[in-house]
Motif scaffolding. Structure first.
Motif, PDB file in Angstrom:
ATOM      1  N   GLU A  20      36.117 -16.261  -9.097  1.00 55.20           N
ATOM      2  CA  GLU A  20      35.329 -16.442  -7.955  1.00 55.20           C
ATOM      3  C   GLU A  20      34.117 -15.370  -8.090  1.00 55.20           C
ATOM      4  O   GLU A  20      34.379 -14.595  -9.049  1.00 55.20           O
ATOM      5  N   GLY A  21      33.058 -15.689  -7.522  1.00 56.37           N
ATOM      6  CA  GLY A  21      31.749 -15.001  -7.648  1.00 56.37           C
ATOM      7  C   GLY A  21      30.838 -15.014  -6.694  1.00 56.37           C
ATOM      8  O   GLY A  21      30.777 -16.269  -5.918  1.00 56.37           O
ATOM      9  N   GLU A  22      30.133 -14.113  -6.518  1.00 53.42           N
ATOM     10  CA  GLU A  22      29.058 -13.957  -5.400  1.00 53.42           C
ATOM     11  C   GLU A  22      27.830 -12.999  -5.489  1.00 53.42           C
ATOM     12  O   GLU A  22      28.403 -12.042  -6.248  1.00 53.42           O
ATOM     13  N   ALA A  23      26.849 -13.325  -5.289  1.00 51.65           N
ATOM     14  CA  ALA A  23      25.682 -12.519  -5.615  1.00 51.65           C
ATOM     15  C   ALA A  23      24.929 -12.353  -4.223  1.00 51.65           C
ATOM     16  O   ALA A  23      24.736 -13.417  -3.807  1.00 51.65           O
ATOM     17  N   LYS A  24      24.652 -11.328  -3.905  1.00 51.59           N
ATOM     18  CA  LYS A  24      23.879 -10.863  -2.476  1.00 51.59           C
ATOM     19  C   LYS A  24      22.627 -10.087  -2.872  1.00 51.59           C
ATOM     20  O   LYS A  24      22.789  -9.173  -3.542  1.00 51.59           O
ATOM     21  N   THR A  25      21.494 -10.718  -2.254  1.00 53.23           N
ATOM     22  CA  THR A  25      20.517 -10.005  -2.732  1.00 53.23           C
ATOM     23  C   THR A  25      19.642  -9.571  -1.431  1.00 53.23           C
ATOM     24  O   THR A  25      19.240 -10.662  -0.604  1.00 53.23           O
ATOM     25  N   ASN A  26      19.430  -8.447  -0.960  1.00 51.20           N
ATOM     26  CA  ASN A  26      18.453  -8.204   0.302  1.00 51.20           C
ATOM     27  C   ASN A  26      17.134  -7.700  -0.387  1.00 51.20           C
ATOM     28  O   ASN A  26      17.011  -6.876  -1.170  1.00 51.20           O
ATOM     29  N   SER A  27      16.100  -8.136  -0.039  1.00 54.14           N
ATOM     30  CA  SER A  27      14.586  -7.883  -0.312  1.00 54.14           C
ATOM     31  C   SER A  27      13.880  -7.514   1.023  1.00 54.14           C
ATOM     32  O   SER A  27      13.833  -8.391   1.973  1.00 54.14           O
ATOM     33  N   LEU A  28      13.106  -6.318   0.989  1.00 51.69           N
ATOM     34  CA  LEU A  28      12.118  -6.145   2.119  1.00 51.69           C
ATOM     35  C   LEU A  28      10.901  -5.581   1.546  1.00 51.69           C
ATOM     36  O   LEU A  28      10.931  -4.912   0.608  1.00 51.69           O
ATOM     37  N   VAL A  29       9.656  -6.318   1.902  1.00 47.43           N
ATOM     38  CA  VAL A  29       8.776  -6.019   1.429  1.00 47.43           C
ATOM     39  C   VAL A  29       7.740  -5.823   2.733  1.00 47.43           C
ATOM     40  O   VAL A  29       7.680  -6.682   3.768  1.00 47.43           O
ATOM     41  N   SER A  30       7.019  -4.419   2.836  1.00 47.96           N
ATOM     42  CA  SER A  30       6.423  -4.215   4.201  1.00 47.96           C
ATOM     43  C   SER A  30       5.206  -3.552   3.570  1.00 47.96           C
ATOM     44  O   SER A  30       4.905  -2.803   2.579  1.00 47.96           O
ATOM     45  N   ASN A  31       4.154  -3.521   4.541  1.00 50.65           N
ATOM     46  CA  ASN A  31       2.754  -3.009   4.376  1.00 50.65           C
ATOM     47  C   ASN A  31       2.066  -2.617   5.587  1.00 50.65           C
ATOM     48  O   ASN A  31       2.068  -3.637   6.455  1.00 50.65           O
ATOM     49  N   LEU A  32       1.657  -1.555   5.662  1.00 45.50           N
ATOM     50  CA  LEU A  32       0.750  -1.072   6.744  1.00 45.50           C
ATOM     51  C   LEU A  32      -0.717  -0.777   6.254  1.00 45.50           C
ATOM     52  O   LEU A  32      -0.791   0.241   5.479  1.00 45.50           O
ATOM     53  N   GLY A  33      -1.795  -1.591   6.767  1.00 41.52           N
ATOM     54  CA  GLY A  33      -3.034  -1.377   6.473  1.00 41.52           C
ATOM     55  C   GLY A  33      -3.688  -0.811   7.588  1.00 41.52           C
ATOM     56  O   GLY A  33      -3.682  -1.319   8.898  1.00 41.52           O
ATOM     57  N   LEU A  34      -4.359   0.395   7.568  1.00 33.89           N
ATOM     58  CA  LEU A  34      -5.219   0.954   8.528  1.00 33.89           C
ATOM     59  C   LEU A  34      -6.633   1.159   8.080  1.00 33.89           C
ATOM     60  O   LEU A  34      -7.220   1.337   6.920  1.00 33.89           O
ATOM     61  N   GLN A  35      -7.543   0.899   9.157  1.00 32.94           N
ATOM     62  CA  GLN A  35      -9.023   0.821   8.813  1.00 32.94           C
ATOM     63  C   GLN A  35      -9.931   1.525  10.105  1.00 32.94           C
ATOM     64  O   GLN A  35      -9.416   1.087  11.104  1.00 32.94           O
ATOM     65  N   TYR A  36     -10.755   2.384   9.665  1.00 33.52           N
ATOM     66  CA  TYR A  36     -11.614   3.042  10.925  1.00 33.52           C
ATOM     67  C   TYR A  36     -12.832   3.029  10.401  1.00 33.52           C
ATOM     68  O   TYR A  36     -13.334   3.564   9.222  1.00 33.52           O
ATOM     69  N   ASP A  37     -13.890   2.558  11.022  1.00 39.67           N
ATOM     70  CA  ASP A  37     -15.230   2.488  10.770  1.00 39.67           C
ATOM     71  C   ASP A  37     -16.118   3.950  11.264  1.00 39.67           C
ATOM     72  O   ASP A  37     -16.459   4.029  12.267  1.00 39.67           O
ATOM     73  N   LEU A  38     -16.114   4.739   9.932  1.00 37.39           N
ATOM     74  CA  LEU A  38     -16.725   6.045  10.226  1.00 37.39           C
ATOM     75  C   LEU A  38     -18.495   6.003  10.825  1.00 37.39           C
ATOM     76  O   LEU A  38     -18.732   6.523  11.688  1.00 37.39           O
ATOM     77  N   THR A  39     -18.857   4.891  10.013  1.00 37.67           N
ATOM     78  CA  THR A  39     -20.321   4.630  10.500  1.00 37.67           C
ATOM     79  C   THR A  39     -20.394   2.986  10.225  1.00 37.67           C
ATOM     80  O   THR A  39     -19.332   2.351   9.918  1.00 37.67           O
ATOM     81  N   LYS A  40     -21.773   2.569  10.532  1.00 37.85           N
ATOM     82  CA  LYS A  40     -21.982   1.233  10.295  1.00 37.85           C
ATOM     83  C   LYS A  40     -21.752   0.613   8.771  1.00 37.85           C
ATOM     84  O   LYS A  40     -21.519  -0.237   8.842  1.00 37.85           O
ATOM     85  N   SER A  41     -21.889   1.616   7.994  1.00 38.65           N
ATOM     86  CA  SER A  41     -21.818   1.291   6.579  1.00 38.65           C
ATOM     87  C   SER A  41     -20.648   1.741   5.676  1.00 38.65           C
ATOM     88  O   SER A  41     -20.430   1.404   4.898  1.00 38.65           O
ATOM     89  N   LEU A  42     -19.937   2.925   6.551  1.00 33.90           N
ATOM     90  CA  LEU A  42     -18.958   3.564   5.757  1.00 33.90           C
ATOM     91  C   LEU A  42     -17.477   3.490   6.539  1.00 33.90           C
ATOM     92  O   LEU A  42     -17.467   3.687   7.703  1.00 33.90           O
ATOM     93  N   THR A  43     -16.391   2.734   5.712  1.00 32.85           N
ATOM     94  CA  THR A  43     -15.187   2.630   6.442  1.00 32.85           C
ATOM     95  C   THR A  43     -14.226   3.321   5.622  1.00 32.85           C
ATOM     96  O   THR A  43     -14.217   3.452   4.566  1.00 32.85           O
ATOM     97  N   PHE A  44     -13.250   4.101   6.351  1.00 35.47           N
ATOM     98  CA  PHE A  44     -12.026   4.594   5.794  1.00 35.47           C
ATOM     99  C   PHE A  44     -10.772   3.515   5.934  1.00 35.47           C
ATOM    100  O   PHE A  44     -10.428   2.861   6.976  1.00 35.47           O
TER     101      PHE A  44
END
Length: 1013
Positions: A465-489
Motif C-alpha cells: 500500500e502507498g499514499e502521498a498527501k500534499t498540502n499547499s498554500l499560496v497567499s499574498n497580500l498587496g497594499l497600496q497607498y497614493d501618497l501624492t498624485k505621482s507617488l505611491t507606496f
C-alpha cells in the motif's frame, strides 16, 4: 524527413483587448487622402472656428494621446493627459477621433464649439493587452522586454494537474517536457535552453523562477520515494487549480527578468489567478463540470510468442548452447502457446477523469471578491484501484477606499493532493521486458501465481500500500497607498506552505513465498516541509509632462525559505496490521534528515522613460544578497537596459508604408546572477555517526566561490500589417553563463568526491524566435484566428579551461552543446561473430571511453506550435499542433535473444537472411556487451521528431431561447481532446522524452458543460 505545415496561418492569442488607463499612444498614425479633389476641398466652409472638448472611454476616464483630425485635411492634434483637445475646424466640417484599442469615431462640427466624445473599445485591435511584468504592468505595444502571455481561455479546459504542462507548444523559447505521464510528476522546464552544468534533480541550476500572485515558489521538484516518481519528483505547482488561473506570463530576456535579480537568471514564470474587479456589475457564478477517460496512446511493437520463441531458440543455436531449465525457462517450463500483451495488462487500462469547478465573483464599486473550489480525480492505467485526487479552494479580495487612494489585494490558494498511485516496481519497465509467454498472474484458487519461483509476479506489488498527501498554500497580500498624485507606496507580503507526506507499506506478500524466511515486513516514510515568506516594500513614481513620461520604482526584498526533508525506514514488523507504526518496528533507520534555511535580501530600482509614447528606455538595477555564499561574497550587483522605438509613429513610415500598421524595434542587455546551489556549501558540514556520540565530515569548506554570471542580449522586430490583422515578432537572443558553480572533483585520498567551486566555463545559448498571428477571416458570424510560434535554439559550451583535467571531460566538449552524446563510432556487423561492433579508435584491443569520439547533438533543433481558433455562430473550435525536430536515444530495453521481450524492429524478419544490418540473436555475455556498446554508439541515436495534435476543443453555446429559464445565463457544451495523435518515426513509447521507459503522457477525451449566470 521531418516536415512542417507552415501554410496554416496563426491565431492571435489576444482575444480580448482592454484599454489600460494612462497607456498613451505617443504618435499620430493616420492616412491622408492622396486624391482629394478640389470639389471636396471647396465643400468645406471658409469659416473656421475653435473646437475643444474631452475624449473619454466608456468608464468615463479621460484618454490621453487620442488623434483628432479634420476629415479630408492634414490638420490634426492629440489629446493631453486629461483627455482634452483643441483644434481649429470648419463650421460644417467633421472631426475624426482615432486611438488604438478603440473604434474610430466621426463627429460633425455643426457649428459646435465644444464636442466631447465617448470612444467605444475595439477588442480586435493590437497593443492594449495588459501584461504583468512582475513589479509593474505594461502593454504588448509598449513593452521593451520579451514577455509572452498565455490566457485562461487557452488552458482552462485541459485535464492536467500542473499549469506548466498546459504551456507545451504555446510559447516560443519555452521547453516543457513530461518526464512521466503519472499525475503530479514534475515536468522539465527550460526557458531558452540550459545555462548551468548542474542539471540533476537535487542540484539543478536551470530552474526558472515561479511566482504566483507575487509570491515566489520553490521551483525544485518535491522529493518522492514512489517508484513511479522517484528520480523525477512531484510538481510544486500541482496544487493549483488550473481553472482559477487568469494568465501566465513568461519573462525571458534581461530587460524582463533583471528586476528579479539572481532569482530570474533562468527566466521567470508569473502566474496570476482570478480576482475580483470593481466593475459594478452584478454577481457572477461560473460552474463547470467535465468527465472522460485517459489512456496510453501508443504501445511499443513487441514480439508475439511464436516469433519471440523463434528468436530465443535461434539465440541458443547461434551460440551452440543447449537450453536448460535454468537458462531457458521460457522455452522449457512456461506454456509456449500462451501469448500475453503485457503492455495492455500492466498499463493499458482506461483511467476515468472527472473535474468539477465552481466560482463566485461579486462585490461593488469599492469592495469585490472571488471565491471558488474545484475537485479533480484521475484514475490509473495501472492494475489496482489507484487514483490521483486534487481538491482546491481559492479566495481573492480587492478593496479600495472611497477616495481611491488606498487599495488592498488579497489572494489565497489552497490545494490538497491525495495520490494513492503506488508500486514497488515500475509496471512500464516490467511490461516491456516480460516474455509474452510468461506465466499467468493468478492460480485457479485466486492466489498469486509464482510458477515454482521461476519468475517475479508483477502484481505482487499490489499487495503493498502507498499514499502521498500534499498540502499547499499560496497567499499574498498587496497594499497600496497614493501618497501624492505621482507617488505611491506599495507593500507585497506573501506566505507559502507545502507539506508532503508519503507512506509506503511493504508486507512480505510482495515477495515470492519461497523467500519469506529471508525477508520481513517493512515500511518507508518521507516527509517534506517547505515554508517561505516574503516582504517587499516599494515606492512607485509616475509623472507625465507633455511628451515626457516617467515610470519609476524603488524597493527592497526580504525572503526566507525553510526546507525540511526526512526519510525513515522501518523493518521487522511482527504483523501485517502493524506495518507503518514505527513504534512496532524492530529497527528504524533514518536515510535522510535535513533542515535547510535560505535567506535572500535585495534592493532594486527601475526607471522607465518614454518620449511621446514613441521612444522607450527601461533601466533596471538590483543588489542581491544570498545566504548560500560566504560573508565576503554574499552580495552582488546586477542590472539591465531595455530600449524600444515605435517607428510607425513617424509620419514618414505611415506615408511610405501604408500597409504597415505597427512597427517597433527593441533591444536589451543585462547581467544577472545565479545562486541555485545547495545551502551551506561554503562551510564544513558534519553528520552524526550511526553509533552514539560521534560526528563525521560530509563536506569540505570553500568560502571563496561566488555567483554565476549570466549575460543576456536581445534584438527584436515587431510588425503589424493591414490594421494589425497580421502581426509578426522576430527575436534574436544570446545568453552567456560563466563562472559556473559546480562540484570540483577531488582525488579519492581527500575522502571527498567534490568541493563546491567556480569553474572557468562558459555556456552560451543563442536562438531565433518567430511569432506570427493572423486574423484570417472576420464576418458578423464567422471568425478565424491563427498563430504560430517557432524557436531555433543553439546551445554550446564555448569555454572550459583545462576541461581534460576535470571530471567533466567525459560529459562535455568545448564547442559542442551540453545536451550531447559522446559515443562510439558504429561499425556495422562483425562478419565473424554476427555481433554489432564499434570502432576501436586507439586500437588497444578494448572498448572504453577513449574510443568514444563521435559527437551527436541530442537537443532540439527547432520546436514550436501552430494554433487555430474558429468561431461560427454558437460554435467554437480550437486546436493546437506541437512540433519538435530532434534526435534522441533509440528504444532499448533488452538484447534480442536474451530472456525478455524486444521490439520487432530489433530482429530480422527472415532468420535466413545473412545480409542483415541487425545483430544476430544471442544469449551470451559477449553478445550482450556488443549490443550494449552499439547502443552507446551512433547506432543508438535515432530521429525522435514529432508532430502532435496537443489539444482539440469543440464548444457550442446554447441559444437564449433554450437557456431562457435561467436569467442572464450562458450555457456552453464542450468536448476536449488531449494528445489525440502523434506523427513520428520513433519506435519507443513517446518521442517527447526519447529513451525513457517511464509512463508516457496520456491521451484523454473529456466532455462537459459550463454555466455562467
Amino acid at each position: 524527413m521531418f516536415h512542417l505545415i507552415t501554410r496554416k496561418i496563426m491565431k492571435n492569442n489576444y482575444s480580448r483587448l482592454k484599454w489600460v488607463a494612462l497607456i498613451i499612444l505617443g504618435g499620430i498614425i493616420f492616412f491622408l487622402s492622396k486624391a482629394a479633389t478640389a470639389a471636396t476641398t471647396t465643400s468645406l466652409s471658409l469659416q473656421q472656428q475653435e473646437v475643444s472638448g474631452i475624449v473619454k472611454d466608456q468608464s468615463g476616464l479621460p484618454i490621453p494621446g487620442v488623434t483628432v483630425t479634420v476629415k479630408n485635411t492634414n490638420r490634426g492634434t492629440i489629446t493631453n493627459l486629461d483627455g482634452e483637445y483643441n483644434i481649429t475646424a470648419p463650421a460644417d466640417g467633421t472631426l475624426v477621433f482615432s486611438y488604438i484599442g478603440f473604434k474610430t469615431a466621426e463627429i460633425p462640427v455643426d457649428n459646435n464649439e465644444e464636442i466631447s466624445v465617448l470612444l467605444e473599445e475595439d477588442v480586435a485591435s493590437l497593443g492594449e493587452v495588459k501584461i504583468n511584468a512582475g513589479y509593474y504592468n505594461t502593454t504588448e505595444r509598449e513593452r521593451t522586454g520579451n514577455i509572452s502571455r498565455v490566457t485562461a481561455e487557452e488552458i482552462e479546459l485541459q485535464p492536467l494537474t500542473s499549469p506548466l504542462q498546459a504551456l507545451q507548444g504555446r510559447v516560443a523559447g519555452l521547453e516543457v517536457v513530461d518526464q512521466s505521464g503519472v499525475p503530479g510528476a514534475a515536468p522539465t522546464i527550460r526557458i531558452r535552453g540550459q545555462n548551468s552544468l548542474r542539471n540533476s534533480q537535487n542540484d539543478n541550476g536551470n530552474l526558472p523562477l515561479y511566482i504566483v500572485d507575487g509570491m515566489p515558489i520553490n521551483s525544485g521538484p518535491v522529493n518522492s520515494i514512489n517508484q513511479f516518481t522517484s528520480g523525477i519528483g512531484t510538481d510544486p505547482l500541482s496544487g493549483l487549480n488550473i481553472s482559477n488561473i487568469k494568465s501566465i506570463e513568461i519573462l525571458k530576456d534581461a530587460d524582463a527578468t533583471a528586476i528579479y535579480g539572481s532569482r530570474g537568471a533562468n527566466g521567470v514564470i508569473l502566474i496570476t489567478t482570478k480576482g475580483g474587479s470593481f466593475s459594478g456589475k452584478s454577481d457572477r457564478i461560473e460552474a463547470r463540470v467535465y468527465s472522460g477517460v485517459s489512456r496510453v496512446a501508443n504501445f511499443v511493437n513487441l514480439l508475439e510468442t511464436p516469433r519471440y520463441l523463434e528468436v530465443r531458440r535461434q539465440a541458443f543455436e547461434n551460440d551452440g548452447v543447449e537450453p536448460t531449465v535454468s537458462n531457458a525457462k521460457d522455452l522449457l517450463l512456461w506454456d509456449t502457446d500462451r501469448n500475453t500483451n503485457w503492455q495492455e495488462v500492466l498499463f493499458g487500462r482506461s483511467a476515468p477523469t472527472f473535474n468539477a469547478n465552481l466560482n463566485y465573483a461579486g462585490g461593488g464599486e469599492f469592495t469585490s471578491f472571488n471565491i471558488g473550489a474545484s475537485y479533480f480525480k484521475q484514475g490509473s492505467v495501472f492494475p489496482g484501484d489507484y487514483s490521483f485526487e486534487k481538491t482546491t479552494a481559492n479566495f481573492a479580495l480587492n478593496h479600495q477606499s472611497q477616495n481611491r487612494k488606498f487599495r488592498l489585494n488579497l489572494s489565497v490558494n489552497y490545494g490538497l493532493n491525495d495520490n494513492s498511485l503506488f508500486s514497488s516496481s515500475n509496471f512500464v519497465r516490467t511490461a516491456l521486458n516480460l516474455s509474452p509467454n510468461a506465466p499467468r498472474l493468478y492460480n485457479e484458487d485466486g492466489n498469486l501465481n509464482w510458477e515454482d519461483s521461476s519468475w517475479n509476479n508483477p502484481l505482487a506489488a499490489l499487495e503493498g500500500e502507498g499514499e502521498a498527501k500534499t498540502n499547499s498554500l499560496v497567499s499574498n497580500l498587496g497594499l497600496q497607498y497614493d501618497l501624492t498624485k505621482s507617488l505611491t507606496f506599495k507593500a507585497n507580503l506573501g506566505y507559502n506552505l507545502l507539506n508532503s507526506k508519503e507512506n509506503i507499506l511493504l508486507p512480505i506478500e510482495t515477495y515470492d513465498p519461497a523467500i519469506w524466511n529471508r525477508v520481513s515486513n517493512r515500511s518507508q516514510h518521507s516527509f517534506v516541509n517547505r515554508i517561505s515568506w516574503i516582504a517587499e516594500p516599494q515606492f512607485h513614481y509616475k509623472k507625465n509632462k507633455g511628451y515626457h513620461n516617467i515610470d519609476a520604482l524603488v524597493g527592497a526584498t526580504f525572503q526566507e525559505n525553510n526546507n525540511d526533508n526526512l526519510v525513515i525506514n522501518g523493518t521487522g514488523y511482527s504483523d501485517k496490521q502493524l506495518i507503518g507504526n514505527l513504534n512496532a518496528a524492530d529497527a528504524v533507520s533514518v536515510n535522510n534528515d535535513r533542515k535547510l534555511v535560505y535567506k535572500y535580501q535585495a534592493m532594486f530600482a527601475r526607471l522607465g522613460y518614454n518620449w511621446n509614447r514613441t521612444y522607450f528606455l527601461n533601466l533596471t538595477g538590483r543588489r542581491d544578497g544570498s545566504s548560500r555564499f560566504s560573508p565576503e561574497n554574499r552580495y552582488a550587483n546586477f542590472g539591465a537596459v531595455g530600449m524600444a522605438w515605435i517607428f510607425t509613429n513617424n509620419l514618414f513610415f505611415s506615408e511610405k508604408l501604408p500597409f504597415l500598421s505597427f512597427g517597433k524595434l527593441r533591444g536589451s542587455y543585462g547581467i544577472t546572477g545565479n545562486d541555485q546551489i545547495g545551502d551551506y556549501r561554503y562551510l564544513d558540514t558534519y553528520e552524526s555517526t550511526p553509533g552514539p556520540g560521534g560526528l563525521y565530515p560530509t563536506q569540505l569548506t570553500n568560502p571563496s566561490f561566488t555567483w554565476e554570471t549570466n549575460k543576456k542580449i536581445e534584438g527584436a522586430l515587431e510588425l503589424g500589417f493591414l490594421k494589425d490583422r497580421i502581426n509578426l515578432n522576430l527575436s534574436w537572443y544570446r545568453n552567456r553563463s560563466s563562472n559556473q558553480l559546480v562540484g570540483y572533483a577531488l582525488p579519492a585520498i581527500t575522502g571527498f568526491n567534490t568541493v563546491e567551486a567556480n569553474l572557468p566555463a562558459t555556456v552560451q545559448n543563442t536562438g531565433v524566435e518567430i511569432e506570427l498571428s493572423t486574423l484570417n477571416l472576420k464576418t458578423d458570424q464567422f471568425k478565424w484566428r491563427s498563430s504560430l510560434n517557432l524557436t531555433l535554439p543553439s546551445n554550446k559550451l564555448i569555454r572550459f579551461d583545462n576541461i581534460d583535467q576535470s571530471s567533466y571531460a567525459n560529459a562535455y566538449r568545448v564547442g559542442k552543446p551540453l545536451d550531447l552524446g559522446i559515443l562510439y563510432q558504429f561499425n556495422g556487423i562483425d562478419p565473424e561473430t554476427g555481433y554489432f561492433q564499434v570502432v576501436d579508435i586507439n586500437q588497444d584491443g578494448r572498448n572504453d571511453f577513449d574510443d568514444r569520439t563521435a559527437i551527436r547533438n541530442l537537443g532540439r533543433k527547432f520546436f514550436g506550435g501552430i494554433n487555430n481558433q474558429i468561431n461560427y455562430k454558437q460554435f467554437s473550435l480550437n486546436f493546437l499542433f506541437e512540433f519538435v525536430k530532434q534526435k534522441g536515444s533509440r528504444y532499448y530495453n533488452n538484447v534480442p535473444g536474451f530472456l525478455g521481450n524486444v521490439n520487432e524492429e530489433s530482429v530480422n524478419n527472415s532468420s535466413e537472411d545473412g545480409n542483415t544490418s541487425l545483430q544476430r540473436p544471442t544469449q551470451s555475455i559477449f553478445g550482450f556487451i556488443a549490443y550494449n556498446n552499439a547502443n552507446l554508439s551512433t547506432y543508438g541515436i535515432t530521429d525522435a521528431s514529432y508532430i502532435r495534435l496537443k489539444t482539440l476543443s469543440l464548444g457550442f453555446q446554447l441559444p437564449e431561447k433554450v437557456t431562457g429559464f435561467i436569467p442572464s445565463s450562458e450555457v456552453q457544451l464542450f468536448v476536449h481532446a488531449q494528445n489525440l495523435f502523434t506523427l513520428t518515426n520513433y519506435d519507443g513509447l513517446d518521442p517527447q522524452n526519447p529513451g525513457s521507459l517511464n509512463l508516457p503522457p496520456l491521451q484523454s477525451i473529456t466532455g462537459g458543460i459550463q454555466i455562467n449566470f
